[in-house]
Scaffold this motif. Structure first.
Motif, PDB file in Angstrom:
ATOM      1  N   MET A 208       0.854  -1.161   0.000  1.00  0.00           N
ATOM      2  CA  MET A 208       0.000   0.000   0.000  1.00  0.00           C
ATOM      3  C   MET A 208       0.906   1.232   0.000  1.00  0.00           C
ATOM      4  SD  MET A 208      -2.823   1.169   2.833  1.00  0.00           S
ATOM      5  CE  MET A 208      -4.086   0.042   2.350  1.00  0.00           C
ATOM      6  N   SER A 209       0.640   2.158  -0.923  1.00  0.00           N
ATOM      7  CA  SER A 209       1.474   3.352  -1.014  1.00  0.00           C
ATOM      8  C   SER A 209       1.128   4.335   0.103  1.00  0.00           C
ATOM      9  CB  SER A 209       1.286   4.029  -2.369  1.00  0.00           C
ATOM     10  OG  SER A 209       0.027   4.678  -2.420  1.00  0.00           O
ATOM     11  N   ILE A 210       2.005   5.292   0.297  1.00  0.00           N
ATOM     12  CA  ILE A 210       1.780   6.301   1.339  1.00  0.00           C
ATOM     13  C   ILE A 210       0.508   7.083   1.037  1.00  0.00           C
ATOM     14  CG2 ILE A 210       3.225   8.057   0.251  1.00  0.00           C
ATOM     15  CD1 ILE A 210       3.084   7.545   3.985  1.00  0.00           C
ATOM     16  N   LEU A 211       0.238   7.324  -0.240  1.00  0.00           N
ATOM     17  CA  LEU A 211      -0.973   8.060  -0.600  1.00  0.00           C
ATOM     18  C   LEU A 211      -2.219   7.265  -0.233  1.00  0.00           C
ATOM     19  CD1 LEU A 211       0.120   9.514  -4.053  1.00  0.00           C
ATOM     20  CD2 LEU A 211       0.067  10.656  -1.847  1.00  0.00           C
ATOM     21  N   ASP A 212      -2.187   5.963  -0.449  1.00  0.00           N
ATOM     22  CA  ASP A 212      -3.320   5.121  -0.069  1.00  0.00           C
ATOM     23  C   ASP A 212      -3.534   5.150   1.436  1.00  0.00           C
ATOM     24  OD1 ASP A 212      -3.806   4.416  -2.697  1.00  0.00           O
ATOM     25  OD2 ASP A 212      -2.572   2.608  -2.587  1.00  0.00           O
ATOM     26  N   LYS A 213      -2.430   5.163   2.190  1.00  0.00           N
ATOM     27  CA  LYS A 213      -2.535   5.209   3.647  1.00  0.00           C
ATOM     28  C   LYS A 213      -3.154   6.526   4.100  1.00  0.00           C
ATOM     29  CE  LYS A 213       1.280   2.073   4.522  1.00  0.00           C
ATOM     30  NZ  LYS A 213       2.616   1.909   5.065  1.00  0.00           N
ATOM     31  N   VAL A 214      -2.747   7.633   3.464  1.00  0.00           N
ATOM     32  CA  VAL A 214      -3.312   8.937   3.822  1.00  0.00           C
ATOM     33  C   VAL A 214      -4.804   8.952   3.505  1.00  0.00           C
ATOM     34  CG1 VAL A 214      -3.305  11.401   3.248  1.00  0.00           C
ATOM     35  CG2 VAL A 214      -1.147  10.203   3.586  1.00  0.00           C
ATOM     36  N   LYS A 215      -5.171   8.441   2.332  1.00  0.00           N
ATOM     37  CA  LYS A 215      -6.590   8.385   1.956  1.00  0.00           C
ATOM     38  C   LYS A 215      -7.383   7.595   2.985  1.00  0.00           C
ATOM     39  CE  LYS A 215      -5.817   8.336  -2.994  1.00  0.00           C
ATOM     40  NZ  LYS A 215      -6.016   7.557  -4.219  1.00  0.00           N
ATOM     41  N   GLN A 216      -6.839   6.450   3.379  1.00  0.00           N
ATOM     42  CA  GLN A 216      -7.523   5.585   4.339  1.00  0.00           C
ATOM     43  C   GLN A 216      -7.650   6.292   5.691  1.00  0.00           C
ATOM     44  OE1 GLN A 216      -5.455   1.953   5.116  1.00  0.00           O
ATOM     45  NE2 GLN A 216      -7.211   0.974   6.065  1.00  0.00           N
ATOM     46  N   MET A 217      -6.586   6.949   6.135  1.00  0.00           N
ATOM     47  CA  MET A 217      -6.618   7.630   7.432  1.00  0.00           C
ATOM     48  C   MET A 217      -7.608   8.786   7.433  1.00  0.00           C
ATOM     49  SD  MET A 217      -2.562   7.562   8.567  1.00  0.00           S
ATOM     50  CE  MET A 217      -2.497   9.296   8.448  1.00  0.00           C
ATOM     51  N   LEU A 218      -7.726   9.483   6.307  1.00  0.00           N
ATOM     52  CA  LEU A 218      -8.598  10.641   6.235  1.00  0.00           C
ATOM     53  C   LEU A 218     -10.006  10.303   5.751  1.00  0.00           C
ATOM     54  CD1 LEU A 218      -6.069  13.241   4.847  1.00  0.00           C
ATOM     55  CD2 LEU A 218      -6.847  12.978   7.183  1.00  0.00           C
ATOM     56  N   GLY A 219     -10.290   9.046   5.594  1.00  0.00           N
ATOM     57  CA  GLY A 219     -11.644   8.632   5.257  1.00  0.00           C
ATOM     58  C   GLY A 219     -11.905   8.425   3.778  1.00  0.00           C
ATOM     59  N   GLY A 220     -10.954   8.741   2.915  1.00  0.00           N
ATOM     60  CA  GLY A 220     -11.105   8.483   1.490  1.00  0.00           C
ATOM     61  C   GLY A 220     -12.161   9.327   0.805  1.00  0.00           C
ATOM     62  N   ASN A 221     -12.589  10.439   1.396  1.00  0.00           N
ATOM     63  CA  ASN A 221     -13.603  11.262   0.764  1.00  0.00           C
ATOM     64  C   ASN A 221     -12.955  12.322  -0.120  1.00  0.00           C
ATOM     65  OD1 ASN A 221     -12.691  13.240   2.495  1.00  0.00           O
ATOM     66  ND2 ASN A 221     -14.313  12.924   3.981  1.00  0.00           N
ATOM     67  N   ALA A 222     -13.787  13.163  -0.724  1.00  0.00           N
ATOM     68  CA  ALA A 222     -13.293  14.173  -1.656  1.00  0.00           C
ATOM     69  C   ALA A 222     -12.471  15.252  -0.955  1.00  0.00           C
ATOM     70  CB  ALA A 222     -14.460  14.811  -2.392  1.00  0.00           C
ATOM     71  N   LYS A 223     -12.583  15.363   0.362  1.00  0.00           N
ATOM     72  CA  LYS A 223     -11.865  16.393   1.089  1.00  0.00           C
ATOM     73  C   LYS A 223     -10.455  15.958   1.495  1.00  0.00           C
ATOM     74  CE  LYS A 223     -15.891  18.596   3.132  1.00  0.00           C
ATOM     75  NZ  LYS A 223     -16.461  19.071   4.392  1.00  0.00           N
ATOM     76  N   THR A 224     -10.054  14.774   1.139  1.00  0.00           N
ATOM     77  CA  THR A 224      -8.775  14.231   1.571  1.00  0.00           C
ATOM     78  C   THR A 224      -7.616  15.156   1.216  1.00  0.00           C
ATOM     79  OG1 THR A 224      -9.613  12.002   1.290  1.00  0.00           O
ATOM     80  CG2 THR A 224      -7.243  12.238   1.415  1.00  0.00           C
ATOM     81  N   GLU A 225      -7.581  15.595  -0.019  1.00  0.00           N
ATOM     82  CA  GLU A 225      -6.478  16.440  -0.471  1.00  0.00           C
ATOM     83  C   GLU A 225      -6.446  17.756   0.316  1.00  0.00           C
ATOM     84  OE1 GLU A 225      -5.500  18.399  -4.676  1.00  0.00           O
ATOM     85  OE2 GLU A 225      -5.809  16.231  -4.736  1.00  0.00           O
ATOM     86  N   GLU A 226      -7.596  18.359   0.514  1.00  0.00           N
ATOM     87  CA  GLU A 226      -7.662  19.616   1.249  1.00  0.00           C
ATOM     88  C   GLU A 226      -7.262  19.435   2.712  1.00  0.00           C
ATOM     89  OE1 GLU A 226      -7.819  23.475   2.162  1.00  0.00           O
ATOM     90  OE2 GLU A 226      -7.877  22.618   0.151  1.00  0.00           O
ATOM     91  N   LEU A 227      -7.701  18.354   3.329  1.00  0.00           N
ATOM     92  CA  LEU A 227      -7.328  18.080   4.720  1.00  0.00           C
ATOM     93  C   LEU A 227      -5.819  17.853   4.851  1.00  0.00           C
ATOM     94  CD1 LEU A 227     -10.264  15.763   5.816  1.00  0.00           C
ATOM     95  CD2 LEU A 227      -9.843  18.110   6.567  1.00  0.00           C
ATOM     96  N   ALA A 228      -5.249  17.162   3.886  1.00  0.00           N
ATOM     97  CA  ALA A 228      -3.805  16.928   3.908  1.00  0.00           C
ATOM     98  C   ALA A 228      -3.055  18.248   3.794  1.00  0.00           C
ATOM     99  CB  ALA A 228      -3.407  15.982   2.779  1.00  0.00           C
ATOM    100  N   ARG A 229      -3.510  19.125   2.904  1.00  0.00           N
ATOM    101  CA  ARG A 229      -2.869  20.430   2.728  1.00  0.00           C
ATOM    102  C   ARG A 229      -2.968  21.268   4.010  1.00  0.00           C
ATOM    103  NH1 ARG A 229      -1.570  23.210  -1.342  1.00  0.00           N
ATOM    104  NH2 ARG A 229      -1.023  22.179  -3.255  1.00  0.00           N
ATOM    105  N   GLN A 230      -4.121  21.216   4.671  1.00  0.00           N
ATOM    106  CA  GLN A 230      -4.279  21.958   5.922  1.00  0.00           C
ATOM    107  C   GLN A 230      -3.308  21.446   6.981  1.00  0.00           C
ATOM    108  OE1 GLN A 230      -8.395  21.678   7.027  1.00  0.00           O
ATOM    109  NE2 GLN A 230      -9.089  22.955   5.318  1.00  0.00           N
ATOM    110  N   GLY A 231      -3.149  20.131   7.041  1.00  0.00           N
ATOM    111  CA  GLY A 231      -2.208  19.535   7.994  1.00  0.00           C
ATOM    112  C   GLY A 231      -0.773  19.931   7.696  1.00  0.00           C
ATOM    113  N   ILE A 232      -0.426  19.979   6.421  1.00  0.00           N
ATOM    114  CA  ILE A 232       0.924  20.385   6.022  1.00  0.00           C
ATOM    115  C   ILE A 232       1.167  21.837   6.420  1.00  0.00           C
ATOM    116  CG2 ILE A 232       2.419  20.838   4.036  1.00  0.00           C
ATOM    117  CD1 ILE A 232       0.907  18.402   2.685  1.00  0.00           C
ATOM    118  N   ASP A 233       0.193  22.703   6.140  1.00  0.00           N
ATOM    119  CA  ASP A 233       0.324  24.123   6.488  1.00  0.00           C
ATOM    120  C   ASP A 233       0.504  24.304   7.991  1.00  0.00           C
ATOM    121  OD1 ASP A 233       0.019  24.736   3.805  1.00  0.00           O
ATOM    122  OD2 ASP A 233      -2.102  25.282   3.984  1.00  0.00           O
TER     123      ASP A 233
END
Length: 99
Positions: A1-26
């Motif tokens: 499982m790639s790191i991106l798949d793990k992030v998707k799974q941790m964040l629920g795999g919804n459409a907001k995943t990318e935005e939530l990841a960006r907020q966490g990075i910021d």
């Protein structure tokens, strides 16, 4: 499982995943700069930018063929890829002195 798949799974795999990841990075970037008092800001910015680039790829389909592992971020140094190191390489014992 790639790191991106793990992030998707941790964040629920919804459409907001990318935005939530960006907020966490910021937020992580902000905290790191505050705690280090501006030291290493260039390195923090570089790491945050790389993380944002990865976050941009979250919603892209995984192109890694099944049963394979994606290439690591760094290449394996010579002599460290599971082979026995040659003479003069780190990890070898020098030859004994004398007859």
């Amino acid at each position: 499982m790639s790191i991106l798949d793990k992030v998707k799974q941790m964040l629920g795999g919804n459409a907001k995943t990318e935005e939530l990841a960006r907020q966490g990075i910021d937020k992580a970037e902000q905290i790191a700069k505050e705690r280090l008092g501006g030291k290493h800001a260039r390195h923090i910015d570089t790491a945050a930018q790389k993380a944002r680039e990865m976050a941009d790829k979250i919603d892209e389909p995984d192109t890694t063929p099944p049963g394979t592992t994606p290439a690591p971020g760094r290449a394996t140094p010579p002599g460290r890829g599971g082979t026995t190191p040659g003479p003069g390489q780190p990890g070898t014992t020098p030859p004994p002195y004398g007859p």
